[in-house]
Design a protein around this motif. Structure first.
Motif, PDB file in Angstrom:
ATOM      1  N   ASP A   5     -13.127   0.638   9.087  1.00 24.62           N
ATOM      2  CA  ASP A   5     -13.074  -0.707   8.466  1.00 24.62           C
ATOM      3  C   ASP A   5     -14.152  -0.828   7.393  1.00 24.62           C
ATOM      4  O   ASP A   5     -13.916  -1.318   6.287  1.00 24.62           O
ATOM      5  CB  ASP A   5     -13.334  -1.814   9.507  1.00 24.62           C
ATOM      6  CG  ASP A   5     -12.147  -1.996  10.426  1.00 24.62           C
ATOM      7  OD1 ASP A   5     -11.110  -1.356  10.173  1.00 24.62           O
ATOM      8  OD2 ASP A   5     -12.266  -2.755  11.413  1.00 24.62           O
ATOM      9  N   ILE A  42     -13.385   1.174   4.171  1.00 25.58           N
ATOM     10  CA  ILE A  42     -12.435   0.520   3.250  1.00 25.58           C
ATOM     11  C   ILE A  42     -13.120  -0.655   2.544  1.00 25.58           C
ATOM     12  O   ILE A  42     -12.906  -0.885   1.344  1.00 25.58           O
ATOM     13  CB  ILE A  42     -11.169   0.053   4.015  1.00 25.58           C
ATOM     14  CG1 ILE A  42     -10.407   1.272   4.555  1.00 25.58           C
ATOM     15  CG2 ILE A  42     -10.260  -0.806   3.133  1.00 25.58           C
ATOM     16  CD1 ILE A  42      -9.799   2.184   3.490  1.00 25.58           C
ATOM     17  N   GLU A  43     -13.953  -1.356   3.289  1.00 22.50           N
ATOM     18  CA  GLU A  43     -14.684  -2.479   2.681  1.00 22.50           C
ATOM     19  C   GLU A  43     -15.563  -1.974   1.521  1.00 22.50           C
ATOM     20  O   GLU A  43     -15.586  -2.552   0.437  1.00 22.50           O
ATOM     21  CB  GLU A  43     -15.552  -3.101   3.768  1.00 22.50           C
ATOM     22  CG  GLU A  43     -15.976  -4.520   3.516  1.00 22.50           C
ATOM     23  CD  GLU A  43     -16.856  -4.985   4.676  1.00 22.50           C
ATOM     24  OE1 GLU A  43     -16.374  -4.993   5.822  1.00 22.50           O
ATOM     25  OE2 GLU A  43     -18.039  -5.278   4.407  1.00 22.50           O
ATOM     26  N   GLN A  60      -3.251   1.047   7.644  1.00 22.13           N
ATOM     27  CA  GLN A  60      -4.282   0.045   7.316  1.00 22.13           C
ATOM     28  C   GLN A  60      -4.690   0.160   5.829  1.00 22.13           C
ATOM     29  O   GLN A  60      -4.770  -0.843   5.118  1.00 22.13           O
ATOM     30  CB  GLN A  60      -5.502   0.270   8.217  1.00 22.13           C
ATOM     31  CG  GLN A  60      -6.641  -0.697   7.975  1.00 22.13           C
ATOM     32  CD  GLN A  60      -7.858  -0.360   8.859  1.00 22.13           C
ATOM     33  OE1 GLN A  60      -7.747   0.406   9.829  1.00 22.13           O
ATOM     34  NE2 GLN A  60      -9.002  -0.930   8.544  1.00 22.13           N
ATOM     35  N   ALA A  61      -4.915   1.397   5.395  1.00 26.52           N
ATOM     36  CA  ALA A  61      -5.343   1.588   3.996  1.00 26.52           C
ATOM     37  C   ALA A  61      -4.251   1.162   3.026  1.00 26.52           C
ATOM     38  O   ALA A  61      -4.535   0.600   1.963  1.00 26.52           O
ATOM     39  CB  ALA A  61      -5.727   3.047   3.765  1.00 26.52           C
ATOM     40  N   ASN A 113     -13.606  -1.016  -1.541  1.00 33.46           N
ATOM     41  CA  ASN A 113     -13.124  -2.166  -2.331  1.00 33.46           C
ATOM     42  C   ASN A 113     -14.235  -2.954  -3.006  1.00 33.46           C
ATOM     43  O   ASN A 113     -13.948  -3.940  -3.693  1.00 33.46           O
ATOM     44  CB  ASN A 113     -12.376  -3.147  -1.410  1.00 33.46           C
ATOM     45  CG  ASN A 113     -10.976  -2.656  -1.075  1.00 33.46           C
ATOM     46  OD1 ASN A 113     -10.360  -1.934  -1.860  1.00 33.46           O
ATOM     47  ND2 ASN A 113     -10.478  -3.021   0.094  1.00 33.46           N
ATOM     48  N   HIS A 126      -4.704   4.436  10.526  1.00 37.62           N
ATOM     49  CA  HIS A 126      -5.605   4.237   9.384  1.00 37.62           C
ATOM     50  C   HIS A 126      -4.860   4.361   8.049  1.00 37.62           C
ATOM     51  O   HIS A 126      -5.200   3.690   7.077  1.00 37.62           O
ATOM     52  CB  HIS A 126      -6.771   5.223   9.460  1.00 37.62           C
ATOM     53  CG  HIS A 126      -7.788   4.841  10.503  1.00 37.62           C
ATOM     54  ND1 HIS A 126      -8.818   5.653  10.888  1.00 37.62           N
ATOM     55  CD2 HIS A 126      -7.907   3.700  11.243  1.00 37.62           C
ATOM     56  CE1 HIS A 126      -9.543   5.043  11.816  1.00 37.62           C
ATOM     57  NE2 HIS A 126      -8.998   3.868  12.057  1.00 37.62           N
ATOM     58  N   MET A 175      -2.335  -1.261   3.249  1.00 37.46           N
ATOM     59  CA  MET A 175      -2.411  -2.725   3.097  1.00 37.46           C
ATOM     60  C   MET A 175      -3.720  -3.165   2.442  1.00 37.46           C
ATOM     61  O   MET A 175      -3.754  -4.102   1.659  1.00 37.46           O
ATOM     62  CB  MET A 175      -2.315  -3.421   4.477  1.00 37.46           C
ATOM     63  CG  MET A 175      -1.019  -3.203   5.199  1.00 37.46           C
ATOM     64  SD  MET A 175       0.396  -3.762   4.230  1.00 37.46           S
ATOM     65  CE  MET A 175       0.156  -5.525   4.275  1.00 37.46           C
ATOM     66  N   ASP A 176      -4.828  -2.509   2.826  1.00 29.92           N
ATOM     67  CA  ASP A 176      -6.143  -3.084   2.508  1.00 29.92           C
ATOM     68  C   ASP A 176      -6.914  -2.407   1.371  1.00 29.92           C
ATOM     69  O   ASP A 176      -7.869  -2.979   0.853  1.00 29.92           O
ATOM     70  CB  ASP A 176      -7.049  -3.055   3.755  1.00 29.92           C
ATOM     71  CG  ASP A 176      -6.506  -3.968   4.841  1.00 29.92           C
ATOM     72  OD1 ASP A 176      -5.701  -4.849   4.503  1.00 29.92           O
ATOM     73  OD2 ASP A 176      -6.887  -3.801   6.010  1.00 29.92           O
ATOM     74  N   PHE A 177      -6.559  -1.178   1.028  1.00 35.20           N
ATOM     75  CA  PHE A 177      -7.299  -0.475  -0.027  1.00 35.20           C
ATOM     76  C   PHE A 177      -6.700  -0.942  -1.353  1.00 35.20           C
ATOM     77  O   PHE A 177      -5.560  -0.613  -1.696  1.00 35.20           O
ATOM     78  CB  PHE A 177      -7.142   1.039   0.171  1.00 35.20           C
ATOM     79  CG  PHE A 177      -8.131   1.903  -0.581  1.00 35.20           C
ATOM     80  CD1 PHE A 177      -8.884   1.413  -1.637  1.00 35.20           C
ATOM     81  CD2 PHE A 177      -8.298   3.238  -0.219  1.00 35.20           C
ATOM     82  CE1 PHE A 177      -9.783   2.222  -2.320  1.00 35.20           C
ATOM     83  CE2 PHE A 177      -9.191   4.058  -0.891  1.00 35.20           C
ATOM     84  CZ  PHE A 177      -9.929   3.544  -1.947  1.00 35.20           C
ATOM     85  N   HIS A 178      -7.496  -1.721  -2.116  1.00 35.19           N
ATOM     86  CA  HIS A 178      -6.945  -2.469  -3.237  1.00 35.19           C
ATOM     87  C   HIS A 178      -7.074  -1.697  -4.550  1.00 35.19           C
ATOM     88  O   HIS A 178      -7.959  -1.964  -5.376  1.00 35.19           O
ATOM     89  CB  HIS A 178      -7.678  -3.814  -3.292  1.00 35.19           C
ATOM     90  CG  HIS A 178      -6.932  -4.868  -4.026  1.00 35.19           C
ATOM     91  ND1 HIS A 178      -5.621  -5.194  -3.749  1.00 35.19           N
ATOM     92  CD2 HIS A 178      -7.299  -5.672  -5.051  1.00 35.19           C
ATOM     93  CE1 HIS A 178      -5.224  -6.148  -4.568  1.00 35.19           C
ATOM     94  NE2 HIS A 178      -6.224  -6.452  -5.377  1.00 35.19           N
TER      95      HIS A 178
END
Ligand SMILES: NC(=O)c1ccc[n+]([C@@H]2O[C@H](COP(=O)([O-])OP(=O)(O)OC[C@H]3O[C@@H](n4cnc5c(N)ncnc54)[C@H](O)[C@@H]3O)[C@@H](O)[C@H]2O)c1
Ligand SMILES: N[C@@H](CCC=O)C(=O)O
Length: 515
Positions: A431, A434-435, A458-459, A438, A455, A461-464
């Motif tokens: 987590d 990825i934070e 998750q990435a 970004n 993972h 969706m969340d890795f922008h």
């Protein structure tokens, strides 16, 4: 019938004949170095006293070419010519414009090594990188030509009894094309042919470090049959000619690729409606990146180290997609760091006219100085574990450099360095990784090295970022396969080499007729 699109294969230089052919191209191009290249305005060559002198960044003494430099007066003549030529060119069928691109692609393919040799001398590209740059230029022409044939039919919409409806694409007008020096052929050619094939006329203002390869490409488009005035070649100073053309009321489209600083300036200026302007300008700006490779604890660690090194040091890190930061989970941090250092120390650095050089110079003195000053910052903010030295006595050479233990918000981990420098940061868990990935203002490319399926999801969706890769490097997008463009301050996410790109250069028109 047009055969389906396939990307241009890369040359295998371990094959003796290929190596020999490339050496011959280098020899041939060497004999042409130092020549003068003119402006092209309304089909006529214009030579100026004032020249842009293009030099080989690996050998400052070697002049690649002397290119005429446009003034505001030349820029004005060119834009008037492009405006007049638009009336004829916009009426060419989509198919005829596409065929012109197919012809241009065929000409470049026949002279592939010659163009790559120019990139070796003018941009300091190693053979493999130069070959990939030329292949990408061919791909843009082949891909956009096919796209245009499809779009030429418009798109299906509904009709009703007694009412016939059509939805078609029309060109916008005069396009100003401002490419960077780092993909001196591919991006220059791709951003020039997209407005052309969609029926717009073009003013091409190449990057001042690499105007010769652009001049050679202009010759190809003329040979392919482009009518006069449709493409005008106006190398010049960004501040003088660039601003003038960006502000011009007759400019309809601006397609810029380059730094955040210049891109945001253009974006802002283009928004202002000038006296006499009868439309809003369409603006594509693709800018920088601070691209991250995330390494999970459950991952192929050899692959991770290889991906970090290739992404960081390909073309000396001078790619907007370069993996200039790696965020590694604490359990595997030491192991990955040590392997990255080992691989980095094995890389070769030198003049790229030789076949086996992995890394060449950086582009010019300003870049050299900027990167070296970042290396000094890195020594204060982190721990130098490889490289760190530069030599600008003959060309602009900087050793591939690795810094460890950087704080996620340090300058080294936030600012685009655009050179052969990678910074490593440790994360406590996925987590957090990825934070951190970004946490910059950019959002261009990124990669995750992991064997953990959850993972990966998750990435996703969340890795922008605009281009997200798994279990590979974060550079090397291929036209038609990996449409390219970034989020956030990396740009307008135009996705060059993708199915939506040409649409950005046209206006959709609804035509409804009652019977
Ligand atoms: N996102 C992408 O697709 C992408 C691709 C390649 C490079 N880049 C970025 O490009 C940068 C490196 O390229 P660069 O050094 O050539 O960038 P740059 O911004 O210095 O120059 C880009 C182009 O803009 C022109 N220019 C400069 N001032 C201008 C002005 N006032 N008006 C109009 N034009 C002007 C230059 O002559 C050049 O042709 C890096 O930041 C890199 O990340 C982004
Ligand atoms: N499209 C290229 C990067 C272009 C910017 O420099 C890549 O995917 O590596």
């Amino acid at each position: 019938m047009v055969v389906p699109y396939k990307h241009e294969p890369f040359t295998d230089f371990t094959v003796k004949e290929n190596k020999k052919a490339f050496e011959e191209a280098l020899k041939l191009v060497k004999e042409e170095l130092g020549k003068d290249h003119d402006l092209l305005i309304n089909g006529e060559r214009v030579s100026t006293e004032d020249k842009i002198v293009s030099i080989n960044p690996a050998n400052k003494e070697q002049v690649v070419g002397r290119v005429s430099k446009a003034t505001k007066e030349h820029a004005e003549r060119a834009i008037q010519a492009a405006d007049e030529a638009f009336e004829g060119w916009r009426k060419w069928s989509a198919r005829s414009r596409a065929e012109l691109l197919f012809r241009a692609a065929a000409i470049v393919r026949r002279r592939k090594h010659e163009f790559s040799a120019y990139l070796v001398y003018e941009a300091g590209k190693p053979w493999k990188e130069a070959d990939a740059d030329t292949a990408e230029a061919i791909d843009f022409m082949e891909y956009y030509a096919r796209q245009m044939i499809e779009l030429g039919e418009g798109k299906a919409i509904e009709s009703r009894p007694g009412e016939q409806n059509r939805y078609v694409y029309t060109p916008s007008g005069v396009a100003l094309v401002i490419p960077p020096w780092n993909f001196a052929f591919a991006i220059m050619a791709g951003t020039a042919v997209a407005p052309l094939v969609t029926g717009n006329t073009v003013l091409l203002k190449p990057a001042s470090a690499t105007p010769v390869v652009a001049a050679k490409f202009v010759e190809v488009l003329e040979e392919a049959g482009l009518p006069k005035g449709v493409l005008n070649f106006v190398p010049g100073s960004g501040a003088e000619v660039g601003d003038y053309l960006v502000d011009h009321p007759k400019t309809s489209i601006i397609t810029f690729t380059g730094s955040r600083e210049v891109g945001t300036r253009i974006y802002e200026r283009a928004a202002k409606v000038q006296p006499g302007q009868q439309h809003l300008k369409r603006v594509i700006v693709e800018m920088g990146g601070k691209d991250t490779i995330v390494v999970d604890k459950d991952a192929d660690l050899e692959l991770a180290a290889q991906a970090i090194v290739v992404s960081a040091f390909g073309f000396s890190g001078q790619k907007c997609s370069a993996g200039s930061r790696a965020v590694i989970l604490k359990e595997v941090y030491d192991q990955v760091r040590d392997r990255v250092v080992e691989l980095t120390n094995e890389l070769t650095l030198g003049e790229t006219t030789g076949p086996d050089v992995y890394m060449g110079p950086v582009i010019d003195q300003a870049s050299f100085d900027k990167i070296m000053s970042y290396i000094e910052i890195g020594k204060e903010e982190g721990r130098l574990v490889a490289g760190g030295e530069g030599d600008d006595s003959k060309g602009y050479f900087i050793k591939p450099t690795v810094f460890a233990d950087l704080a996620p918000k340090s300058r080294m981990q936030q600012e685009e360095i655009f050179g052969p420098v990678v910074c490593l940061t440790k994360a406590d868990n996925f987590d957090e990784a990825i934070e951190i990935a970004n946490n910059t203002e950019y959002g261009l490319t990124g990669a995750v090295i992991t064997n953990n399926r959850a993972h990966i999801e998750q990435a996703k969706m969340d890795f922008h970022v605009g281009n997200l890769y798994f279990n590979r490097n974060c550079t090397g997008a291929i036209v038609g396969y990996h449409p390219f463009g970034g989020f956030k301050m990396s740009g307008t996410d135009s996705k060059a080499g993708g199915p939506d790109y040409l649409g950005l250069h046209m206006q959709a028109k609804t035509v409804s007729e009652m019977f």
